[in-house]
Design a protein around this motif. Structure first.
Motif, PDB file in Angstrom:
ATOM      1  N   SER A  84       0.786  -1.212  -0.136  1.00 52.49           N
ATOM      2  CA  SER A  84      -0.030   0.017  -0.015  1.00 52.49           C
ATOM      3  C   SER A  84       0.960   1.175  -0.140  1.00 52.49           C
ATOM      4  O   SER A  84       0.421   2.195   0.000  1.00 52.49           O
ATOM      5  CB  SER A  84      -0.911   0.141   1.085  1.00 52.49           C
ATOM      6  OG  SER A  84      -0.242  -0.274   2.289  1.00 52.49           O
ATOM      7  N   THR A  85       2.192   1.071   0.211  1.00 51.38           N
ATOM      8  CA  THR A  85       2.870   2.495   0.073  1.00 51.38           C
ATOM      9  C   THR A  85       4.331   1.806  -0.870  1.00 51.38           C
ATOM     10  O   THR A  85       4.202   1.019  -1.687  1.00 51.38           O
ATOM     11  CB  THR A  85       3.791   2.306   1.414  1.00 51.38           C
ATOM     12  OG1 THR A  85       4.547   1.373   1.627  1.00 51.38           O
ATOM     13  CG2 THR A  85       2.817   2.776   2.451  1.00 51.38           C
ATOM     14  N   HIS A 122       0.197   7.169  -2.637  1.00 51.76           N
ATOM     15  CA  HIS A 122       0.812   7.188  -1.344  1.00 51.76           C
ATOM     16  C   HIS A 122       1.844   8.570  -1.472  1.00 51.76           C
ATOM     17  O   HIS A 122       2.103   9.204  -0.682  1.00 51.76           O
ATOM     18  CB  HIS A 122       1.464   6.074  -1.090  1.00 51.76           C
ATOM     19  CG  HIS A 122       2.757   6.062   0.086  1.00 51.76           C
ATOM     20  ND1 HIS A 122       2.487   5.964   1.332  1.00 51.76           N
ATOM     21  CD2 HIS A 122       3.979   6.158  -0.100  1.00 51.76           C
ATOM     22  CE1 HIS A 122       3.484   6.147   2.068  1.00 51.76           C
ATOM     23  NE2 HIS A 122       4.574   6.241   1.263  1.00 51.76           N
ATOM     24  N   GLN A 125       0.278  11.697  -0.798  1.00 53.64           N
ATOM     25  CA  GLN A 125       0.131  12.068   0.668  1.00 53.64           C
ATOM     26  C   GLN A 125       1.299  12.319   1.589  1.00 53.64           C
ATOM     27  O   GLN A 125       1.230  13.387   2.274  1.00 53.64           O
ATOM     28  CB  GLN A 125      -0.579  10.682   1.303  1.00 53.64           C
ATOM     29  CG  GLN A 125      -1.877  10.306   0.814  1.00 53.64           C
ATOM     30  CD  GLN A 125      -2.527   8.832   1.210  1.00 53.64           C
ATOM     31  OE1 GLN A 125      -1.361   7.816   1.258  1.00 53.64           O
ATOM     32  NE2 GLN A 125      -3.647   8.362   1.328  1.00 53.64           N
ATOM     33  N   VAL A 126       2.323  11.691   0.792  1.00 54.38           N
ATOM     34  CA  VAL A 126       3.798  12.326   1.446  1.00 54.38           C
ATOM     35  C   VAL A 126       3.950  13.565   1.300  1.00 54.38           C
ATOM     36  O   VAL A 126       4.424  14.439   1.959  1.00 54.38           O
ATOM     37  CB  VAL A 126       4.777  11.185   1.022  1.00 54.38           C
ATOM     38  CG1 VAL A 126       6.240  11.627   1.578  1.00 54.38           C
ATOM     39  CG2 VAL A 126       4.634   9.991   1.654  1.00 54.38           C
TER      40      VAL A 126
END
Lengths: 202, 202
Positions: A84-85, A122, A125-126
């Motif tokens: 998921s990352t 991801h 989001q980061v």
């Protein structure tokens, strides 16, 4: 028979990997995968106290475990799960660092199918949390490795629906940065990270 | 039969876990493990765009994989490996965040055997890179959860050779911070992180 992870990467027994990464580190080092080179590089950074960056373990869905007497638990049934990352993260100069590494045999472009929707998500989001996010892209044939900031990857990826299937190498040369390949560290990507993300501190 | 990870934590099939974490989230929520509560909390932070923090997958040494036609690859033999880092990491306000979470049924002290040498080593490395490192410690009987900065854990751990086997709860109360347990998010540890690591920005 070739066994593959869900991401299409070829599976090799861990034993086999270990052998490869132990000795015989020649400079040209053609037999090493990008992943192996990055693991050795990260180990170098760790020992030199430059950064703490690790590859995350391959996510596995465990279904059945045997627990024989007097020996270690054996996983008898499990499946590869989609991550998921991204694969790599850690800390450098107090900042959060996050990246994915991929290689292609293509000569003039990098296929976007190397990246999954959730990995792009991801990275977004980061970036939102003010983390440093990028990809390390290797052109195997020319032995060139680039660092490309996630914002550019996301930009190209988001054009995917409108017929785009890959990033042109000329665009990677334009927006990305060539990483020096050496002996120790193998892939000195922190040198590029310094110039791109910490320009005031040089 | 109880199956355990190398760290002594009990193994439950992933299927089983999934069921537990899906519905019926009652406020008191006695059936949830600390890990499950933290996963739900991290998911909450992710959705609210507050932080990107994930639990790392359990590291597994894969030995044999079957690749049946027309279906997913099946791992037929694998072993649990000891993790070389802590379980959780991610990014919050641009900073790197790293922690391990453990629970005890003890009432007056927290056993140091919950932490392995390499995890302590990892926390030292993270601190050296100016990352934020801590542990989340749960006293199951009183349902109290504390955040303790890694520097304190390391201090107590390094006294281990000279007869120390646990941290007194009174010391955890003195050097640590109680985390509010709620409904959504369950374990609002970022509130404590704000007051401890970002005091100027409150």
């Amino acid at each position: 028979m070739v066994i593959r992870y869900p991401n299409g990467r070829q599976f090799k027994g861990e034993q086999q990997k270990k052998q490869t990464s132990s000795k015989e580190l020649t400079y040209s080092n053609r037999g090493m995968t990008l992943e192996e080179d990055l693991n050795v590089t990260n180990q170098y950074y760790l020992e030199k106290k430059q950064a703490v960056i690790h590859k995350k373990p391959t996510p596995v869905q465990i279904v059945q475990v045997d627990y024989p007497k007097r020996s270690a638990a054996v996983i008898k049934e499990a499946y590869f799960k989609q991550a998921s990352t991204t694969d790599y993260n850690g800390v450098y100069r107090g900042r959060y660092l996050d990246f994915e590494a991929k290689e292609t045999k293509n000569k003039t472009s990098f296929p976007l199918q190397n990246f999954h929707e959730h990995q792009i998500e991801h990275m977004k989001q980061v970036l939102l949390q003010n983390g440093i996010a990028f990809v390390i892209l290797k052109f195997v044939v020319t032995d060139q490795i680039f660092l490309l900031d996630a914002t550019h990857l996301i930009h190209f990826y988001d054009q995917k629906d409108s017929n785009r299937k890959s990033i042109r190498k000329t665009d990677i040369e334009k927006y990305g940065f060539l990483i020096k390949i050496g002996y120790h560290p193998r892939i000195d990507y922190l040198q590029v990270v310094d110039s791109v993300y910490f320009p005031d501190e040089l």
